[in-house]
Design a protein around this motif. Sequence first.
Motif, PDB file in Angstrom:
ATOM      1  N   UNK A   1      58.530 -66.791   5.312  1.00  0.00           N
ATOM      2  CA  UNK A   1      58.316 -66.068   4.070  1.00  0.00           C
ATOM      3  C   UNK A   1      59.557 -65.253   3.700  1.00  0.00           C
ATOM      4  N   UNK A   2      60.125 -64.540   4.687  1.00  0.00           N
ATOM      5  CA  UNK A   2      61.318 -63.737   4.423  1.00  0.00           C
ATOM      6  C   UNK A   2      62.111 -63.578   5.717  1.00  0.00           C
ATOM      7  N   UNK A   3      63.441 -63.576   5.625  1.00  0.00           N
ATOM      8  CA  UNK A   3      64.260 -63.471   6.839  1.00  0.00           C
ATOM      9  C   UNK A   3      64.355 -62.074   7.426  1.00  0.00           C
ATOM     10  N   UNK A   4      63.918 -61.043   6.687  1.00  0.00           N
ATOM     11  CA  UNK A   4      63.996 -59.665   7.187  1.00  0.00           C
ATOM     12  C   UNK A   4      62.759 -58.899   6.718  1.00  0.00           C
ATOM     13  N   UNK A   5      62.210 -58.070   7.606  1.00  0.00           N
ATOM     14  CA  UNK A   5      61.136 -57.144   7.248  1.00  0.00           C
ATOM     15  C   UNK A   5      61.687 -55.738   7.380  1.00  0.00           C
ATOM     16  N   UNK A   6      61.795 -55.021   6.244  1.00  0.00           N
ATOM     17  CA  UNK A   6      62.504 -53.742   6.165  1.00  0.00           C
ATOM     18  C   UNK A   6      61.566 -52.622   5.752  1.00  0.00           C
ATOM     19  N   UNK A   7      61.785 -51.444   6.334  1.00  0.00           N
ATOM     20  CA  UNK A   7      61.064 -50.245   5.912  1.00  0.00           C
ATOM     21  C   UNK A   7      61.846 -49.561   4.798  1.00  0.00           C
ATOM     22  N   UNK A   8      61.229 -49.422   3.645  1.00  0.00           N
ATOM     23  CA  UNK A   8      61.906 -48.780   2.515  1.00  0.00           C
ATOM     24  C   UNK A   8      62.078 -47.284   2.732  1.00  0.00           C
ATOM     25  N   UNK A   9      61.271 -46.698   3.599  1.00  0.00           N
ATOM     26  CA  UNK A   9      61.320 -45.246   3.801  1.00  0.00           C
ATOM     27  C   UNK A   9      62.501 -44.814   4.661  1.00  0.00           C
ATOM     28  N   UNK A  10      62.752 -45.556   5.770  1.00  0.00           N
ATOM     29  CA  UNK A  10      63.796 -45.103   6.692  1.00  0.00           C
ATOM     30  C   UNK A  10      64.868 -46.138   6.975  1.00  0.00           C
ATOM     31  N   UNK A  11      64.686 -47.385   6.524  1.00  0.00           N
ATOM     32  CA  UNK A  11      65.695 -48.410   6.743  1.00  0.00           C
ATOM     33  C   UNK A  11      65.513 -49.214   8.019  1.00  0.00           C
ATOM     34  N   UNK A  12      64.480 -48.897   8.811  1.00  0.00           N
ATOM     35  CA  UNK A  12      64.217 -49.684  10.022  1.00  0.00           C
ATOM     36  C   UNK A  12      63.921 -51.133   9.635  1.00  0.00           C
ATOM     37  N   UNK A  13      64.337 -52.087  10.474  1.00  0.00           N
ATOM     38  CA  UNK A  13      63.951 -53.473  10.250  1.00  0.00           C
ATOM     39  C   UNK A  13      63.575 -54.098  11.580  1.00  0.00           C
ATOM     40  N   UNK A  14      62.684 -55.057  11.526  1.00  0.00           N
ATOM     41  CA  UNK A  14      62.137 -55.680  12.731  1.00  0.00           C
ATOM     42  C   UNK A  14      63.194 -56.568  13.380  1.00  0.00           C
ATOM     43  N   UNK A  15      63.464 -56.293  14.657  1.00  0.00           N
ATOM     44  CA  UNK A  15      64.518 -56.999  15.393  1.00  0.00           C
ATOM     45  C   UNK A  15      63.950 -57.542  16.694  1.00  0.00           C
ATOM     46  N   UNK A  16      64.344 -58.768  17.034  1.00  0.00           N
ATOM     47  CA  UNK A  16      63.943 -59.354  18.315  1.00  0.00           C
ATOM     48  C   UNK A  16      64.615 -58.583  19.444  1.00  0.00           C
ATOM     49  N   UNK A  17      63.869 -58.022  20.385  1.00  0.00           N
ATOM     50  CA  UNK A  17      64.490 -57.229  21.457  1.00  0.00           C
ATOM     51  C   UNK A  17      65.346 -58.054  22.398  1.00  0.00           C
ATOM     52  N   UNK A  18      65.102 -59.372  22.468  1.00  0.00           N
ATOM     53  CA  UNK A  18      65.887 -60.203  23.374  1.00  0.00           C
ATOM     54  C   UNK A  18      67.157 -60.743  22.778  1.00  0.00           C
TER      55      UNK A  18
END
Length: 300
Positions: A1-18
Amino acid sequence: YAPVLLCRACGWHAVCPGCDRPYTLHLSRRQLVCHYCGGEQRAPTRCESCSAQELDPLGSGTQRIEMLLREAFPEARLVRIDRDAVRGAAQLAALLERIRDGDADIVLGTQMLAKGHHFPAVTLVGIIDADAALFAQDFRAAERLAQLLDQVGGRCGRGDRPGEVLVQTRQPEHPLLRRILATGYHGIAPDLLEERAAAQLPPHGYLALLRASAPQLADATAWLQRAQAATDPAEPVELAGPVPAPFPRRSGRAQAQLLLHAAARPALHRLLNRIVAHLDGQSVPTGLRWSVDVDPVDLY
């Protein structure tokens, strides 16, 4: 659906920890998927940093484009072909047969549709976000973009009616893109070969890539330094590295690489034989993996 999931409030984005790479959002499954290691997790409903609920999917994957197309053309028969929509060779064959039989008004897919298919009814092809290929970091990026545009363009106008190709870009005046669109792959290939000759890159030079991975980057780098220590200064081979790989982490492991470049293949292979013999006589640290890639397809 989308290559990035971003928080508009603080700029955090979902990242693979590995892998330290952004997760891709697969909305139909409500999953975040790493397209490098295959890791998955449930898509959050709140920001993991500030707990805000303003999570924004950035960019457009095939699922998102499908939703937009169904809104714009509610009566159209749409066929989507990607890894989420196709779960096996039989399903793929059935969808391709639908397209060939004219049982589809719009076909949406990834690069798996770019070549090898004959769809005589297709008269319009849209290439979405060509800039992703335009600014790829591999030295073959221009060649691959030209090939892709030719291949995708070749899917339309194969029947009695002419075809048209639309390319979406934020860089419509980019000189490379303009040249590809004006002359096609065969028009730009001689210029690319001249550039390769000037830089002594394939096919005018020869490459080999030593890769090492380990839980810690220092261990992977140290192993490649052992390889570097075995080189013969008399051999006309240039070395670049050891350095972290362009994608320095994958599946929780650090990646490093050492690039060898020679104007003649015999010199490259003599040095590789020397390096491999030297490393084969070493005790491999626990958890370390290494490999030699001659004529690497990419430098990642």
